[in-house]
Design a protein around this motif. Structure first.
Motif, PDB file in Angstrom:
ATOM      1  N   ARG A 139      -0.015  -2.816   2.961  1.00  0.00           N
ATOM      2  CA  ARG A 139      -0.755  -1.553   2.923  1.00  0.00           C
ATOM      3  C   ARG A 139      -0.021  -0.592   2.004  1.00  0.00           C
ATOM      4  N   ILE A 140      -0.750   0.027   1.086  1.00  0.00           N
ATOM      5  CA  ILE A 140      -0.152   0.996   0.161  1.00  0.00           C
ATOM      6  C   ILE A 140       0.127   2.290   0.925  1.00  0.00           C
ATOM      7  N   ASN A 141       1.404   2.713   0.922  1.00  0.00           N
ATOM      8  CA  ASN A 141       1.763   3.959   1.592  1.00  0.00           C
ATOM      9  C   ASN A 141       2.738   4.800   0.769  1.00  0.00           C
ATOM     10  N   ASP A 142       2.921   4.432  -0.500  1.00  0.00           N
ATOM     11  CA  ASP A 142       3.876   5.160  -1.337  1.00  0.00           C
ATOM     12  C   ASP A 142       3.455   5.049  -2.797  1.00  0.00           C
ATOM     13  N   ARG A 143       4.025   5.886  -3.640  1.00  0.00           N
ATOM     14  CA  ARG A 143       3.782   5.845  -5.080  1.00  0.00           C
ATOM     15  C   ARG A 143       4.967   5.205  -5.771  1.00  0.00           C
ATOM     16  N   GLY A 144       4.690   4.429  -6.749  1.00  0.00           N
ATOM     17  CA  GLY A 144       5.704   3.710  -7.502  1.00  0.00           C
ATOM     18  C   GLY A 144       5.067   2.433  -7.991  1.00  0.00           C
ATOM     19  N   PRO A 145       5.773   1.508  -8.488  1.00  0.00           N
ATOM     20  CA  PRO A 145       7.219   1.503  -8.686  1.00  0.00           C
ATOM     21  C   PRO A 145       7.614   2.329  -9.902  1.00  0.00           C
ATOM     22  N   HIS A 146       8.868   2.662  -9.931  1.00  0.00           N
ATOM     23  CA  HIS A 146       9.360   3.476 -11.038  1.00  0.00           C
ATOM     24  C   HIS A 146      10.169   2.643 -12.024  1.00  0.00           C
ATOM     25  N   GLY A 147      10.310   1.345 -11.737  1.00  0.00           N
ATOM     26  CA  GLY A 147      10.969   0.433 -12.672  1.00  0.00           C
ATOM     27  C   GLY A 147      10.016   0.047 -13.789  1.00  0.00           C
ATOM     28  N   LYS A 148      10.504  -0.011 -14.999  1.00  0.00           N
ATOM     29  CA  LYS A 148       9.673  -0.314 -16.159  1.00  0.00           C
ATOM     30  C   LYS A 148       9.039  -1.705 -16.046  1.00  0.00           C
ATOM     31  N   GLY A 149       7.748  -1.783 -16.307  1.00  0.00           N
ATOM     32  CA  GLY A 149       7.045  -3.054 -16.332  1.00  0.00           C
ATOM     33  C   GLY A 149       6.654  -3.616 -14.974  1.00  0.00           C
ATOM     34  N   ARG A 150       6.822  -2.864 -13.898  1.00  0.00           N
ATOM     35  CA  ARG A 150       6.490  -3.339 -12.552  1.00  0.00           C
ATOM     36  C   ARG A 150       5.136  -2.768 -12.130  1.00  0.00           C
ATOM     37  N   ILE A 151       4.369  -3.546 -11.365  1.00  0.00           N
ATOM     38  CA  ILE A 151       3.064  -3.053 -10.916  1.00  0.00           C
ATOM     39  C   ILE A 151       3.046  -2.699  -9.433  1.00  0.00           C
ATOM     40  N   ILE A 152       4.013  -3.221  -8.669  1.00  0.00           N
ATOM     41  CA  ILE A 152       4.052  -2.939  -7.222  1.00  0.00           C
ATOM     42  C   ILE A 152       5.484  -3.039  -6.735  1.00  0.00           C
ATOM     43  N   ASP A 153       5.822  -2.193  -5.779  1.00  0.00           N
ATOM     44  CA  ASP A 153       7.134  -2.188  -5.144  1.00  0.00           C
ATOM     45  C   ASP A 153       6.902  -2.497  -3.672  1.00  0.00           C
ATOM     46  N   LEU A 154       7.451  -3.583  -3.178  1.00  0.00           N
ATOM     47  CA  LEU A 154       7.184  -4.061  -1.829  1.00  0.00           C
ATOM     48  C   LEU A 154       8.272  -3.667  -0.851  1.00  0.00           C
TER      49      LEU A 154
END
Length: 148
Positions: free
Chosen positions: A79-94
């Motif tokens: 479930r999406i509950n945050d904004r990001g990822p802030h790493g270059k080239g990433r589409i999702i931060d788990l």
């Protein structure tokens, strides 16, 4: 007629953050460090390592997304509950729990496909692709009610 509807939808001011069921995106996934445990997310919730949550730059909060690790074909619904990822080239931060379910903890980054599967619901139990392995028999947890 369908051409007119398509044009109206295209120019109708559809927001970039509107999620469409079945939307698929491919790219790299990373996961939160354990040091973020207990810190507030953009949604106001506290991040928990063991939960199946994630950060995405544009999907609406509480969107349910199936994430598939393309290297081993393991999937998990987050479930999406945050904004990001802030790493270059990433589409999702788990969350760490989701990364563990996908088998990507040792590598840190994985090539994934994400697909929107639902909206505005919270996951109460972990949902993974191997929740009911094929080699086991399904046993219902609740007994049927005879007299209603």
């Amino acid at each position: 007629m369908s051409l007119i509807v398509s044009i109206m939808l295209f120019f109708g001011g559809m927001k970039s953050t509107e999620a469409h069921s079945g939307l698929i995106q491919k790219g790299k996934a990373s996961f939160y460090s354990k040091r973020f445990h207990g810190k507030k997310t953009t949604s106001g919730e506290r991040y928990q390592n063991n939960k199946l949550t994630a950060a995405h730059l544009s999907l609406p909060m509480n969107t349910l997304v199936e994430v598939t690790n393309l290297a081993n074909n393991q999937s998990v619904v987050v479930r999406i509950n945050d904004r990001g990822p802030h790493g270059k080239g990433r589409i999702i931060d788990l969350a760490y729990g989701a990364a563990k379910a996908l088998g990507m903890v040792s590598s840190g980054i994985a090539n994934v496909a994400i697909r929107v599967v639902g909206f505005n619901r919270k996951i109460t139990e972990p949902i993974t692709a191997d929740l009911f392995p094929l080699n086991t028999r399904f046993e219902p947890r609740l007994a049927p009610v005879d007299n209603i």
